[in-house]
Write a protein that holds these residues in place. Structure first.
Motif, mmCIF file in Angstrom:
data_model
loop_
_atom_site.group_PDB
_atom_site.id
_atom_site.type_symbol
_atom_site.label_atom_id
_atom_site.label_comp_id
_atom_site.label_asym_id
_atom_site.label_seq_id
_atom_site.Cartn_x
_atom_site.Cartn_y
_atom_site.Cartn_z
ATOM 1 N N LEU A 143 -6.853 13.637 -16.835
ATOM 2 C CA LEU A 143 -6.459 12.596 -17.795
ATOM 3 C C LEU A 143 -5.202 12.991 -18.560
ATOM 4 N N TYR A 144 -5.096 14.259 -18.942
ATOM 5 C CA TYR A 144 -3.879 14.727 -19.625
ATOM 6 C C TYR A 144 -2.657 14.516 -18.733
ATOM 7 N N THR A 152 -5.254 10.344 -24.172
ATOM 8 C CA THR A 152 -6.595 10.780 -23.805
ATOM 9 C C THR A 152 -7.458 10.950 -25.047
#
Length: 160
Positions: A143-144, A152
């Motif tokens: 996600l980062y 996020t």
């Protein structure tokens, strides 16, 4: 109750997954990160008995909702952080929020599932705490990379 436990425990490890970013973005040392972690645990040590005391007199659902709200707000408060002091304030708020689940949730489960179903109920909710940690470790880095750490963190706050 189990999803509450997953979010509660996952949020703490969500922060841990950010430490490499925190070190590079904010110029913190490994010692600084250690202070953030140690203060966080100290806050839990202080606040869990206090919350447990309130749990005897208040509605468990309201206390759990307050804990999740504090966690959500704290996760979002990491985004505008500018250095060690603002990160520390966010960690303190996060750990105050995470101080709610274990004394309140375990107590509520014990009252709700007294008798033969208690062991299964406690095992199930405990497993979901670990499930929350697992999901964070599997999802945080991808996600980062896709969304960036700020988006996020906003997303996790919104989920809460």
């Amino acid at each position: 109750m189990s999803m509450n436990h997953a979010f509660n425990d996952g949020s703490v490890f969500f922060l841990s997954s950010l430490f490499p970013v925190v070190i590079s973005l904010f110029g913190l040392s490994v010692f600084d990160v250690g202070v953030l972690v140690a203060v966080g645990y100290l806050v839990n040590v202080i606040f869990q008995p206090i919350v447990g005391r309130f749990a005897e007199k208040a509605d468990a659902k309201r206390l759990l909702a307050l804990g999740i709200s504090l966690i959500s707000f704290s996760v979002i408060s990491f985004v505008p952080s500018t250095g060690f002091s603002t990160l520390l304030a966010s960690v303190v708020l996060l750990r105050i929020g995470t101080s709610f689940f274990h004394p309140v949730g375990v107590s509520a489960i014990t009252w709700t599932y007294a008798g033969k179903r208690l062991e299964r109920a406690l095992g199930f909710q405990s497993a979901f705490g670990n499930f929350g940690i697992l999901i964070v470790f599997l999802a945080a880095a991808p996600l980062y990379l896709v969304l960036g750490w700020k988006s996020t963190f906003f997303g996790l706050g919104a989920v809460g």
